[in-house]
Design a protein around this motif. Structure first.
Motif, PDB file in Angstrom:
ATOM      1  N   ILE A 263       8.957  -3.075 -11.954  1.00  0.00           N
ATOM      2  CA  ILE A 263       7.664  -2.854 -12.605  1.00  0.00           C
ATOM      3  C   ILE A 263       6.646  -3.588 -11.743  1.00  0.00           C
ATOM      4  O   ILE A 263       6.593  -4.815 -11.740  1.00  0.00           O
ATOM      5  CB  ILE A 263       7.683  -3.376 -14.053  1.00  0.00           C
ATOM      6  CG1 ILE A 263       8.807  -2.675 -14.847  1.00  0.00           C
ATOM      7  CG2 ILE A 263       6.325  -3.179 -14.707  1.00  0.00           C
ATOM      8  CD1 ILE A 263       8.982  -3.189 -16.265  1.00  0.00           C
ATOM      9  N   ASP A 264       5.879  -2.836 -10.983  1.00  0.00           N
ATOM     10  CA  ASP A 264       5.024  -3.433  -9.954  1.00  0.00           C
ATOM     11  C   ASP A 264       3.589  -3.587 -10.459  1.00  0.00           C
ATOM     12  O   ASP A 264       2.817  -2.628 -10.480  1.00  0.00           O
ATOM     13  CB  ASP A 264       5.059  -2.569  -8.692  1.00  0.00           C
ATOM     14  CG  ASP A 264       4.518  -3.327  -7.479  1.00  0.00           C
ATOM     15  OD1 ASP A 264       3.821  -4.350  -7.677  1.00  0.00           O
ATOM     16  OD2 ASP A 264       4.796  -2.887  -6.348  1.00  0.00           O
TER      17      ASP A 264
ATOM     18  N   LYS B 295      -7.439   2.217  -4.621  1.00  0.00           N
ATOM     19  CA  LYS B 295      -7.016   1.392  -5.758  1.00  0.00           C
ATOM     20  C   LYS B 295      -6.610   2.333  -6.889  1.00  0.00           C
ATOM     21  O   LYS B 295      -5.742   3.172  -6.695  1.00  0.00           O
ATOM     22  CB  LYS B 295      -8.139   0.437  -6.124  1.00  0.00           C
ATOM     23  CG  LYS B 295      -8.341  -0.566  -4.994  1.00  0.00           C
ATOM     24  CD  LYS B 295      -8.563  -1.964  -5.476  1.00  0.00           C
ATOM     25  CE  LYS B 295      -8.205  -2.939  -4.388  1.00  0.00           C
ATOM     26  NZ  LYS B 295      -9.287  -3.862  -4.080  1.00  0.00           N
ATOM     27  N   GLY B 296      -7.267   2.218  -8.041  1.00  0.00           N
ATOM     28  CA  GLY B 296      -6.854   3.030  -9.188  1.00  0.00           C
ATOM     29  C   GLY B 296      -6.877   4.524  -8.938  1.00  0.00           C
ATOM     30  O   GLY B 296      -6.121   5.272  -9.556  1.00  0.00           O
TER      31      GLY B 296
ATOM     32  N   THR C 115      -3.270  -1.080  -5.847  1.00  0.00           N
ATOM     33  CA  THR C 115      -3.140  -0.480  -4.508  1.00  0.00           C
ATOM     34  C   THR C 115      -1.721   0.003  -4.223  1.00  0.00           C
ATOM     35  O   THR C 115      -1.481   0.596  -3.170  1.00  0.00           O
ATOM     36  CB  THR C 115      -3.489  -1.510  -3.410  1.00  0.00           C
ATOM     37  OG1 THR C 115      -2.667  -2.663  -3.603  1.00  0.00           O
ATOM     38  CG2 THR C 115      -4.948  -1.913  -3.471  1.00  0.00           C
ATOM     39  N   VAL C 116      -0.768  -0.254  -5.119  1.00  0.00           N
ATOM     40  CA  VAL C 116       0.638   0.066  -4.815  1.00  0.00           C
ATOM     41  C   VAL C 116       0.986   1.527  -5.122  1.00  0.00           C
ATOM     42  O   VAL C 116       2.111   1.952  -4.895  1.00  0.00           O
ATOM     43  CB  VAL C 116       1.623  -0.871  -5.570  1.00  0.00           C
ATOM     44  CG1 VAL C 116       1.377  -2.322  -5.182  1.00  0.00           C
ATOM     45  CG2 VAL C 116       1.549  -0.677  -7.079  1.00  0.00           C
TER      46      VAL C 116
ATOM     47  N   MET D 155      -1.634   4.013 -11.993  1.00  0.00           N
ATOM     48  CA  MET D 155      -1.043   5.303 -12.374  1.00  0.00           C
ATOM     49  C   MET D 155       0.475   5.364 -12.242  1.00  0.00           C
ATOM     50  O   MET D 155       1.095   6.290 -12.764  1.00  0.00           O
ATOM     51  CB  MET D 155      -1.691   6.438 -11.574  1.00  0.00           C
ATOM     52  CG  MET D 155      -1.516   6.326 -10.081  1.00  0.00           C
ATOM     53  SD  MET D 155      -2.575   7.516  -9.204  1.00  0.00           S
ATOM     54  CE  MET D 155      -1.685   9.018  -9.547  1.00  0.00           C
ATOM     55  N   GLY D 156       1.068   4.367 -11.596  1.00  0.00           N
ATOM     56  CA  GLY D 156       2.524   4.371 -11.441  1.00  0.00           C
ATOM     57  C   GLY D 156       3.263   3.738 -12.614  1.00  0.00           C
ATOM     58  O   GLY D 156       4.484   3.575 -12.547  1.00  0.00           O
ATOM     59  N   LEU D 157       2.550   3.374 -13.685  1.00  0.00           N
ATOM     60  CA  LEU D 157       3.188   2.641 -14.788  1.00  0.00           C
ATOM     61  C   LEU D 157       3.241   3.474 -16.057  1.00  0.00           C
ATOM     62  O   LEU D 157       2.325   4.237 -16.348  1.00  0.00           O
ATOM     63  CB  LEU D 157       2.382   1.375 -15.089  1.00  0.00           C
ATOM     64  CG  LEU D 157       2.345   0.311 -14.000  1.00  0.00           C
ATOM     65  CD1 LEU D 157       1.289  -0.728 -14.351  1.00  0.00           C
ATOM     66  CD2 LEU D 157       3.703  -0.333 -13.824  1.00  0.00           C
TER      67      LEU D 157
END
Ligand SMILES: *Cc1c(COP(=O)(O)O)cnc(C)c1O
Length: 344
Positions: free
Chosen positions: A7-8, A204-205, A13-14, A325-327
């Motif tokens: 869970i990053d 970023k987002g 930025t990831v 957005m990756g979560l």
């Protein structure tokens, strides 16, 4: 641990390019942007300038270069600028304002990163031969180190009027201006109107892999173009990257509201655990600071890492989590559960 299990929360930025974005990148029509004929870069610059109500835009490889080119364009070596003490341009840009621009900062202690017109006014130097000339004021919205905090538009207007009265330029580090717009419902140009220049991040987002844009008047952008090249930011077939930015603005802007909901959910969940430091009342966008009372932030980030949660220990007793957005909501709940276990 498998990458998918991580869970990053280190940064927004990831994020990685979505399939739709990759397709748009592959389809980009490109040219040589240093020679000024990359159609995708020109289209992105025009799009961002329009969104922000400015005459022209300039595409750059990073937010750091965007801010530093803006600072260099507004000043000459030996000048002074005014900003908040934990601002990104001062704290997280490797000393570039001194090293590349040759300017010094007059720093104001803000409240969660935000400063007032009265504070700016008291930092403006008198025009005397033996003091550094104040040339520029920088605001950051949302404020990263302050916890994703938002400026009140009236305060921005007051600072802008003050700058006009004193002949100072006003720059907005708007790396997360998009988040401010989603949180307040204001359009990007309603903020930008009060600034001479604005930098925004696409990586970023919004989820593009690379890129920032600065906007301002045509003559200001013409001058900035020289410093972009001087700082090593002149890119050739950059349209592949610009196409990702265009896609991000068209398809991944409105969904920032989900990131804000996740940040609130995280902070509210954490605030119900005894012994946990969390302040949901100060979570305005996608950044959450939290900690365990009596434990250094570095201890907490190490313990969380062992359990598959990545984030940075940015304050003495608090780590920073950034939603993106990756979560998923499930992952947010999992972090709350892990903190519950650590606290008991
Ligand atoms: C991330 C960020 C930047 C630019 O960062 P880069 O990593 O250089 O793209 C600038 N300002 C703020 C407030 C930021 O959060």
């Amino acid at each position: 641990m498998h990458a998918d299990a991580l869970i990053d929360l280190r940064s927004d930025t990831v994020t990685k390019p979505t399939p739709g974005m990759l397709k748009a990148m592959m389809a980009a029509e490109v040219g040589d942007d240093v020679l000024g004929d990359d159609p995708a870069v020109l289209a992105l610059q025009e799009k961002v300038a329009d969104l922000l109500g400015k005459e022209a835009g300039l595409f750059l490889p990073s937010g750091t270069m965007a801010n530093q080119v803006a600072i260099r364009t507004h000043t000459e070596p030996g000048d002074e600028l005014i900003m908040e003490a934990t601002g990104h341009t001062f704290l997280y840009e490797t000393g570039a304002m001194a090293g590349l621009c040759g300017v010094q900062a007059s720093l104001i202690a803000g409240t969660r990163g935000l400063i007032t017109a009265a504070q700016v006014k008291s930092a403006i130097r008198p025009r005397q031969t033996y003091v550094p000339p104040t040339k520029l004021v920088i605001l950051e919205n949302t404020h990263n180190h302050g916890g994703g905090t938002l400026y009140d538009l009236d305060e921005i207007k007051n600072i802008s009027a003050l700058c006009k009265d004193h002949g100072l330029a006003l720059h907005l580090d708007g790396a997360r201006l998009w988040n401010a717009c989603i949180a307040t419902g204001l359009a990007p140009k309603e903020y930008a109107l009060h600034f001479d220049s604005v930098s925004v991040c696409l990586s970023k987002g919004l989820g593009a892999p690379v890129g920032s844009v600065i906007v301002g008047s045509q003559s200001w952008i013409d001058r900035a173009k020289r410093f972009r090249k001087m700082f090593g930011g002149g890119m050739r077939q950059a349209g592949f990257l610009a196409a990702a930015g265009i896609y991000a603005l068209d398809h991944q802007f409105a969904r920032l509201a989900d990131d804000h909901a996740h940040a609130r959910r995280l902070s509210e969940g954490l605030s119900r655990i005894p012994g946990v430091i969390a302040e949901p009342e100060h979570v305005q966008t996608n950044i959450v600071f939290f900690g365990l009372r009596g434990k250094p932030a570095s201890w907490l980030s190490d313990e969380l890492k062992k359990r598959g949660v990545l984030l940075f220990p940015l304050r003495h007793e608090e780590v920073r989590a950034v939603t993106h957005m990756g979560l998923s909501g499930q992952q947010i709940d999992r972090v709350i559960q892990i903190m519950q276990d650590l606290a008991s």
